[in-house]
Structures are given as structure tokens and as C-alpha cells.
Design a protein around this motif. Structure first.
Motif, PDB file in Angstrom:
ATOM      1  N   ILE A 199      -2.461  -1.059  -7.815  1.00 37.54           N
ATOM      2  CA  ILE A 199      -3.064  -0.102  -6.745  1.00 37.54           C
ATOM      3  C   ILE A 199      -2.867   1.376  -7.242  1.00 37.54           C
ATOM      4  O   ILE A 199      -1.815   1.595  -7.656  1.00 37.54           O
ATOM      5  CB  ILE A 199      -2.336  -0.245  -5.344  1.00 37.54           C
ATOM      6  N   PRO A 200      -3.892   2.081  -7.258  1.00 37.92           N
ATOM      7  CA  PRO A 200      -3.680   3.507  -7.744  1.00 37.92           C
ATOM      8  C   PRO A 200      -2.716   4.156  -7.115  1.00 37.92           C
ATOM      9  O   PRO A 200      -2.244   3.952  -6.061  1.00 37.92           O
ATOM     10  CB  PRO A 200      -4.989   4.100  -7.584  1.00 37.92           C
ATOM     11  N   LYS A 201      -2.069   5.106  -7.918  1.00 39.36           N
ATOM     12  CA  LYS A 201      -1.072   5.910  -7.489  1.00 39.36           C
ATOM     13  C   LYS A 201      -1.385   6.998  -6.453  1.00 39.36           C
ATOM     14  O   LYS A 201      -2.439   7.419  -6.425  1.00 39.36           O
ATOM     15  CB  LYS A 201      -0.442   6.632  -8.765  1.00 39.36           C
ATOM     16  N   PHE A 202      -0.620   7.147  -5.416  1.00 39.98           N
ATOM     17  CA  PHE A 202      -0.914   8.045  -4.349  1.00 39.98           C
ATOM     18  C   PHE A 202      -0.388   9.622  -5.121  1.00 39.98           C
ATOM     19  O   PHE A 202       0.487   9.573  -5.649  1.00 39.98           O
ATOM     20  CB  PHE A 202      -0.153   7.976  -2.989  1.00 39.98           C
ATOM     21  N   GLU A 203      -1.395  10.463  -4.665  1.00 38.74           N
ATOM     22  CA  GLU A 203      -1.255  11.708  -5.166  1.00 38.74           C
ATOM     23  C   GLU A 203      -1.810  12.886  -4.119  1.00 38.74           C
ATOM     24  O   GLU A 203      -2.359  12.520  -3.238  1.00 38.74           O
ATOM     25  CB  GLU A 203      -2.291  11.874  -6.585  1.00 38.74           C
TER      26      GLU A 203
END
Length: 175
Positions: free
Chosen positions: A171-175
Motif C-alpha cells: 500500500i503506498p505510503k501516506f504523505e
């Protein structure tokens, strides 16, 4: 509660348990040529200090003909082998369990059994025959054994290392 992680197993106790430390265990490191059938040169025999990783219940009931072990390497020796372990941040990461391949055990402070902190490298796990390990354990009366809850901590660290799942797409990193 005592600050000591270890107890000493004496001659009236011939049981083996997870967390037992056995010294001078002969381990064959075969040559690639032997494995490939291209040579009769068997390889080298190394003498290791190992810790038993197999569950105590399996050892008590002789449910396995093989015992999982891993070398116990002093912290100073690991630092000689791996320069990145000279950094306190790296050691703290191991101590906290953030590097699943390594597990750190505390120094032993028992009189006549003193030893420094050590690291167990779960990438270097091997099996040895139960009968061989039983003989080695019986020869080493006065051997060290991790006490509870430290042996369970070892078991959990070993399980965490082997239960890891690498995802092909995270899952893509939260930024």
C-alpha cells in the motif's frame, strides 16, 4: 524479579529446553563441490556455541529427531564481523526487535558464567540430530539456559523472522 536472564542447568537435570546454550558443537560446513557431487572433500568442521530454538514441548516428548539451533555470537565478535553494528542506533534497533533477522540476548552475570551480550542471527539456523544434541547437553553440565520470559521472547523473535510476508506491491505510503 532478578535482573539475570539465565539459570545454570546442573548434572541432575538432563533435560533439554528451548533457550539452552550448548558450547563446542561440531557443525559441518560442506563444500559446494561435495554438494554438487564433484568432490569427496567434505568441507570444514566448525565448533559453534549454539542456542536451541526447537520448542521445549517437542524436546520433552522427543517429538522430533532434529533440533533447530543457531549460533550465539558475542556482541564484540558481531561488531568485528559487521562494522555497521558498531553504531548504537543499529544496536538499539536490534535490541528493540526492529531487525527480525537478529535477536539480542543480555549478558550473563552469574558468577563463573559471565558473558557479554550476544546476538543470534536467524539467517543462520540449522538442524542437528536430537541424539547428538542430547549427548552434547549431557556432557556440559553447568550449561546456561534462558529463563522465562526470556526464552519465550526468543521464541517470538524466531517466529516473527520466519512468518514475514513480503508483498510484491505494498500500500503506498501516506504523505
Amino acid at each position: 524479579m532478578s535482573n539475570n536472564w539465565f539459570e545454570v542447568v546442573m548434572e541432575d537435570n538432563n533435560t533439554m529446553e528451548q533457550g539452552d546454550i550448548i558450547k563446542e558443537v561440531s557443525v559441518l560446513e560442506p563444500t559446494i563441490e561435495l554438494i554438487q557431487g564433484k568432490s569427496k572433500d567434505i568441507g570444514t568442521i566448525e565448533h559453534e556455541k549454539v542456542i536451541i530454538l526447537t520448542q521445549s514441548c517437542d524436546l520433552a516428548n522427543t517429538k522430533t529427531p532434529w533440533i533447530h539451533v543457531s549460533p550465539v555470537v558475542s556482541l564484540s565478535e558481531m561488531q568485528r564481523q559487521f562494522s555497521h553494528l558498531r553504531d548504537n542506533n543499529a544496536l538499539e534497533s536490534i535490541r528493540r526487535g526492529n531487525q527480525p533477522k537478529f535477536h539480542m540476548i543480555n549478558e550473563c552475570i552469574l558468577e563463573n558464567y559471565e558473558s557479554e551480550k550476544a546476538i543470534i542471527d536467524f539467517r543462520n539456523v540449522f538442524t542437528l540430530p536430537y541424539s547428538f544434541m542430547k549427548q552434547k547437553a549431557e556432557e556440559q553440565q553447568g550449561r546456561l539456559r534462558l529463563q522465562s520470559p526470556y526464552k519465550e521472547h526468543l521464541s517470538q523473535a524466531y517466529a516473527r523472522f520466519f512468518m514475514r510476508v513480503g508483498l510484491p506491491n505494498d500500500i503506498p505510503k501516506f504523505e
